[in-house]
Design an enzyme around this catalytic site. Structure first.
Site, mmCIF file in Angstrom:
data_model
loop_
_atom_site.group_PDB
_atom_site.id
_atom_site.type_symbol
_atom_site.label_atom_id
_atom_site.label_comp_id
_atom_site.label_asym_id
_atom_site.label_seq_id
_atom_site.Cartn_x
_atom_site.Cartn_y
_atom_site.Cartn_z
ATOM 1 N N HIS A 73 0.832 -1.207 0.000
ATOM 2 C CA HIS A 73 0.000 0.000 0.000
ATOM 3 C C HIS A 73 0.862 1.251 0.000
ATOM 4 C CE1 HIS A 73 0.609 0.851 4.363
ATOM 5 N NE2 HIS A 73 0.692 -0.467 4.468
ATOM 6 N N ASP A 75 -0.741 4.182 0.763
ATOM 7 C CA ASP A 75 -1.323 5.125 1.718
ATOM 8 C C ASP A 75 -0.582 5.018 3.053
ATOM 9 O OD1 ASP A 75 -2.520 2.560 2.118
ATOM 10 O OD2 ASP A 75 -4.143 3.467 3.270
ATOM 11 N N ASP A 106 6.583 1.780 6.671
ATOM 12 C CA ASP A 106 5.246 1.194 6.445
ATOM 13 C C ASP A 106 4.526 1.963 5.353
ATOM 14 O OD1 ASP A 106 2.875 -0.166 6.635
ATOM 15 O OD2 ASP A 106 2.300 0.679 8.560
ATOM 16 N N GLU A 140 -5.248 0.811 2.789
ATOM 17 C CA GLU A 140 -4.907 -0.267 3.712
ATOM 18 C C GLU A 140 -4.987 0.238 5.129
ATOM 19 O OE1 GLU A 140 -2.847 -3.136 6.165
ATOM 20 O OE2 GLU A 140 -2.322 -1.042 5.930
ATOM 21 N N GLU A 141 -4.539 1.473 5.331
ATOM 22 C CA GLU A 141 -4.507 2.032 6.690
ATOM 23 C C GLU A 141 -5.893 2.515 7.133
ATOM 24 O OE1 GLU A 141 -2.072 1.564 8.450
ATOM 25 O OE2 GLU A 141 -0.177 1.775 7.373
ATOM 26 N N GLU A 169 4.720 -5.731 4.056
ATOM 27 C CA GLU A 169 4.536 -5.037 5.336
ATOM 28 C C GLU A 169 5.800 -5.160 6.182
ATOM 29 O OE1 GLU A 169 2.182 -3.208 6.513
ATOM 30 O OE2 GLU A 169 0.566 -3.557 5.082
ATOM 31 N N HIS A 354 4.172 4.124 12.080
ATOM 32 C CA HIS A 354 3.081 4.892 12.698
ATOM 33 C C HIS A 354 3.582 5.823 13.804
ATOM 34 C CE1 HIS A 354 -0.404 2.057 11.269
ATOM 35 N NE2 HIS A 354 0.622 2.015 10.445
HETATM 36 ZN ZN LIG Z 1 1.345 -1.192 6.312
#
Ligand SMILES: [Zn+2]
Length: 386
Positions: A73, A75, A106, A140-141, A169, A354
């Site tokens: 992903h 995003d 990520d 995805e997030e 991931e 994150h």
């Molecule tokens: Zn991810």
């Protein structure tokens, strides 16, 4: 930009502030690079009713088997308080041998590593005997309704189902190469409501108290050993999280009482099987009740096979580490892809994902590129030489 340089591509991606559901031009960066490498690209925008539109990209090089798919992903989660960052979260700056920015770990870094691995392998060995695809989503997030789950039926309809898939991931815990994720536990949330009839506490014979039945039903669950675990999973667990009657007074028997619990389960169970098991226990206590279940995802595991063997060899060859097979952690799009083909997750180290100052060592980007290149060599080139 050199197509075989993962750092430059990761910087370009980080500089597109693609906070879900915004794409901000991130997929266009990829599409341009992949088209230059000979991939046929398809944009697959999706928008379920009542949600924001999301961009997805599917790109494939060649049509032959075996077909290796890299899923991921573009995003990212929001940067949060900018004051906490020591660099611009969308600047893609390099400092102290690390690339900083939202998505570095990520997982824009891993996407860049995979694309660079493809570019290097094509330059060294020419076209693969099998085929390579990328399935990259912009959702995805977030709720993940317009992303991989929405695009997989299109793949199946067009006979584009991969033979195996690696999700990029950030699977690693402390050092690049220490963990491959090969599955996840399932998660089932339950709300049990036991129904009775309200009444005066001095005249229990004129009421129907739901509480004794609720206590017996729960007692039949609390000490139960669901299983002893499997080779790749810890034992399934059932955890009570709440018991409520909402009764503030001392002289009324309540009309109903509820309890909530969560079951984390390994592939020895399915949600349907657990529902039957729960109802049998509750029925044996008797009386009226309601059981509301909500499933976050079924358990799944990709048993070690050719894909994992090749990936392990690639990891050990580059890093010297022997990766552990792990099924812990939160959900990813692997939970959807597992319905199509064997899928594992392997990417960067997840320690800063994150978080503020998300970053990845440049050396890890380089090593991951080498690992993905070895994986390509061992899967989609007939001589299997990595
Ligand atoms: Zn991810």
């Amino acid at each position: 930009m050199s197509l075989s340089d993962p750092v430059a591509l990761a910087q370009s991606l980080i500089r597109r502030p693609s906070v879900t559901p915004e794409d901000a031009g991130a997929l266009a960066v990829l599409e341009e690079v992949l088209t230059a490498l000979g991939f046929v690209c398809h944009r697959l925008p999706r928008q379920a009713p009542g949600t924001a539109a999301v961009e997805n990209l599917y790109a494939r090089l060649g049509t032959a088997s075996p077909h290796l798919c890299f899923a991921g992903h573009t995003d990212v989660v929001p940067p949060g308080d900018l004051a906490g960052w020591s660099t611009d979260p969308f600047g893609g700056e390099i400092a102290g041998g690390r690339l900083f920015g939202r998505g570095a770990a990520d997982m824009k870094g891993a996407i860049a590593a995979f694309v660079a691995a493809v570019a290097r392998t094509l330059a060294e060995r020419g076209a693969p005997t099998g085929s390579i695809s990328l399935l990259i989503t912009g959702d995805e997030e977030g709720d993940a309704v317009n992303g991989t789950r929405a695009v997989l039926p299109w793949l199946a309809d067009r006979d584009e189902v991969p033979d195996f898939c690696v999700v990029g991931e950030p699977s690693c815990a402390r050092a690049l190469g220490d963990v491959i994720k090969i599955g996840r536990r399932g998660s089932l949330n339950a709300k049990l409501t036991v129904l009775g009839a309200q009444g005066h506490v001095a005249y229990p014979e004129r009421a129907d108290n739901p509480l004794p039945r609720l206590v017996r039903m729960l007692d039949s669950l609390v000490d139960v050993m669901l299983d002893e675990g499997t080779a790749h999973f810890q034992p399934s667990s059932l955890v009570l999280t709440s018991i409520d009657t909402g009764n503030p007074v001392t002289n009324v028997i309540p009309a109903e009482a509820t309890a909530r619990f969560n079951i984390r389960f390994n592939p020895l169970y399915t949600a349907e099987g657990l529902e039957g098991w729960l109802k049998k226990r509750f029925d044996s206590v008797g009386g009226a009740y309601r059981l509301d279940l909500s499933l976050s995802g079924e358990a799944f595991v990709t048993e070690p096979g050719p894909l994992t063997e090749t990936l392990v060899a690639a990891i050990t060859g580059v890093t010297g580490r022997q990766p552990e097979f792990n099924t812990g952690g939160g959900t990813s799009d692997a939970r959807f892809i597992k319905d199509l083909c064997p899928v594992v997750e392997f990417g960067l180290v997840g320690q800063t994902m994150h978080k503020v100052d998300e970053n990845v060592p440049l050396a890890d980007l380089e090593a991951l590129t080498a690992i993905y290149a070895a994986l390509l060599g061992g899967t989609v080139y007939r001589d299997g030489k990595s």
